[in-house]
Design a protein around this motif. Sequence first.
Motif, short mmCIF file in Angstrom:
data_model
loop_
_atom_site.label_atom_id
_atom_site.label_comp_id
_atom_site.label_asym_id
_atom_site.label_seq_id
_atom_site.Cartn_x
_atom_site.Cartn_y
_atom_site.Cartn_z
N LEU A 17 -11.53 -1.41 -4.07
CA LEU A 17 -10.66 -2.28 -4.87
C LEU A 17 -9.21 -1.80 -4.82
CD1 LEU A 17 -12.90 -2.93 -8.02
CD2 LEU A 17 -12.41 -4.52 -6.15
N THR A 18 -9.01 -0.47 -4.78
CA THR A 18 -7.64 0.07 -4.73
C THR A 18 -6.96 -0.31 -3.42
OG1 THR A 18 -8.33 1.94 -6.10
CG2 THR A 18 -6.25 2.17 -4.93
N VAL A 19 -7.67 -0.19 -2.31
CA VAL A 19 -7.11 -0.58 -1.01
C VAL A 19 -6.77 -2.07 -1.01
CG1 VAL A 19 -7.60 -0.79 1.45
CG2 VAL A 19 -8.28 1.27 0.23
N ILE A 20 -7.67 -2.88 -1.57
CA ILE A 20 -7.40 -4.33 -1.67
C ILE A 20 -6.14 -4.57 -2.51
CG2 ILE A 20 -8.24 -6.51 -2.64
CD1 ILE A 20 -11.03 -5.70 -1.83
N GLY A 21 -5.99 -3.81 -3.61
CA GLY A 21 -4.81 -3.94 -4.45
C GLY A 21 -3.53 -3.65 -3.69
N VAL A 22 -3.55 -2.60 -2.85
CA VAL A 22 -2.38 -2.27 -2.03
C VAL A 22 -2.05 -3.39 -1.07
CG1 VAL A 22 -1.49 -0.70 -0.26
CG2 VAL A 22 -2.73 0.22 -2.21
N THR A 237 -6.44 1.55 -11.57
CA THR A 237 -5.60 1.75 -10.40
C THR A 237 -5.39 0.50 -9.55
OG1 THR A 237 -6.20 4.09 -10.30
CG2 THR A 237 -5.30 3.12 -8.30
N PRO A 238 -6.44 -0.26 -9.21
CA PRO A 238 -6.22 -1.43 -8.33
C PRO A 238 -5.20 -2.41 -8.89
CG PRO A 238 -8.56 -0.95 -8.50
CD PRO A 238 -7.87 -0.07 -9.50
N ILE A 239 -5.27 -2.68 -10.20
CA ILE A 239 -4.33 -3.63 -10.82
C ILE A 239 -2.94 -3.04 -10.89
CG2 ILE A 239 -3.82 -4.92 -12.92
CD1 ILE A 239 -6.81 -5.00 -13.48
N GLY A 240 -2.84 -1.77 -11.33
CA GLY A 240 -1.52 -1.14 -11.46
C GLY A 240 -0.79 -1.04 -10.14
N VAL A 241 -1.51 -0.59 -9.09
CA VAL A 241 -0.90 -0.45 -7.76
C VAL A 241 -0.45 -1.80 -7.22
CG1 VAL A 241 -1.48 0.07 -5.36
CG2 VAL A 241 -2.04 1.71 -7.15
N GLN A 301 -9.36 6.49 -2.19
CA GLN A 301 -8.71 6.00 -3.40
C GLN A 301 -7.45 6.80 -3.73
OE1 GLN A 301 -10.90 6.49 -6.99
NE2 GLN A 301 -9.31 5.51 -8.22
N ALA A 302 -7.49 8.11 -3.51
CA ALA A 302 -6.31 8.94 -3.77
C ALA A 302 -5.17 8.58 -2.82
CB ALA A 302 -6.66 10.42 -3.62
#
Length: 466
Positions: A17-22, A237-241, A301-302
Amino acid sequence: MQGRVLSWVKENLLGFLTVIGVIVGVVAGIVLQETTSGTWTSRNVMYMQFIGDLYLQMLRGLVLPLIVSSLVAAVSSMDISTSGRIGGLGMCYYLATTVLAVIFGVILAIVVKPGVNRSVDSEIDTFVKRNVTTVDTLLDLVRNLFPPNYVQATLQQYQTELIPPHESNLDAMDNINLWKVDGSFVDGSNILGLVVGSIIFGIALSLKKKAAPTLYKLFQELNQIIMTITLWVIWLTPIGVLFIICAKFVESDNMDVFIRLGIYFLTVVCGMLFYGFAILPLIYFLLTRKNPYILVRDMGQAIATAFGTASSSATIPVTLQCLENNHGLDSRVTRFMIPIGAMINMNGTAVYEAAAVIFIAQLRDMPLTFVDYLAISLTATAASIGAAAIPQAALVAMVVVLEVVGLPPEDISIVLAVDWLLGRFRTVANIMGDSYGAGIIEHHCKKLLEKLNDRQQSDTTIEDSV
């Protein structure tokens, strides 16, 4: 097969999800920036970044309690010989990889020549010069290791100020070493001082563990509670990023600068990524004989968080979570190495500073001698180590390097327009250097840690029998 896929998705959901957010943040930012008529006002950008700012504030709010509790808990759980060996090996690794990063940056800029036969508008942006020497920077670094007030250290750090003489004194005006030396405390947490204080407190608690079992247990349980809260924030993290990156791309209304600085930008980005994902993995493999890209996979994720926040310190909670939960490293090693590495191990910054200074010299057709390259290497090494202890981090550190080779500090404005994006790649390289270091140190201290585990189990058995 379907069960394995679902299991993999569940285990890696947050990183995915974090990568998708980026990706969504980058795409949305570029689309909004290109399709919106006129420029985005600072108020509109503020609205866009509001959710990202909330995420960053929560993450930064955890940095100090996490560093203090994790360091005290990690150091106090080890004996002096173990913590001393880990610390000694860690310092050797940090210094060696930083020197290697600077040399790599110098060679990269010499071979690619990104500034030869090119012209770049030097008035892209403005930069306020801070009058400082390399010696002042290093002395400030040492002073901040031992703050006079640890409560103040959570909010401020010491910074040397050079006061210019009266304009009538022309000789002194031209020689910064003759300026009056003063100093003051400026806003910004003194993380290095808190790290040193936490290590010293942890060593003392380790020595008096049996005399103060309640205090020892308090820090162990406090660390667990802080890590639990950290995990809650990490799931945001996903939303914030997404909102942080989207706002940054929307705010950048001078995309044409990437064309003018294209070769330089690609050189530095490729150099930092090659160092972080090829050279460091090679070092890791040679020293551990383990597949380095398993660690890269577990750090997904990091890496995404580092790119989104552009802050090694803010990424500490996520880095610890990835190394301990995903990669299975010993928490005593990670919680000792990562907070220190986030402050002094700046591999990406070292590559960036060396390459950027040579790029500016090439733009000005300024020939550099072997002595100049040596001066750049030594100064960039020292400046990158001290970068986290001074305001504006890599930019101010680069001013120091520019002055050493006789380039005007104002030339930093040439690269300032793309620094906001380069900073994100710098942070990714920085945290990968820290993570590989933690893996290498754990590998070489594994037997020592196992002996410590056996001793602690023996002590627990004796206490239970009594």
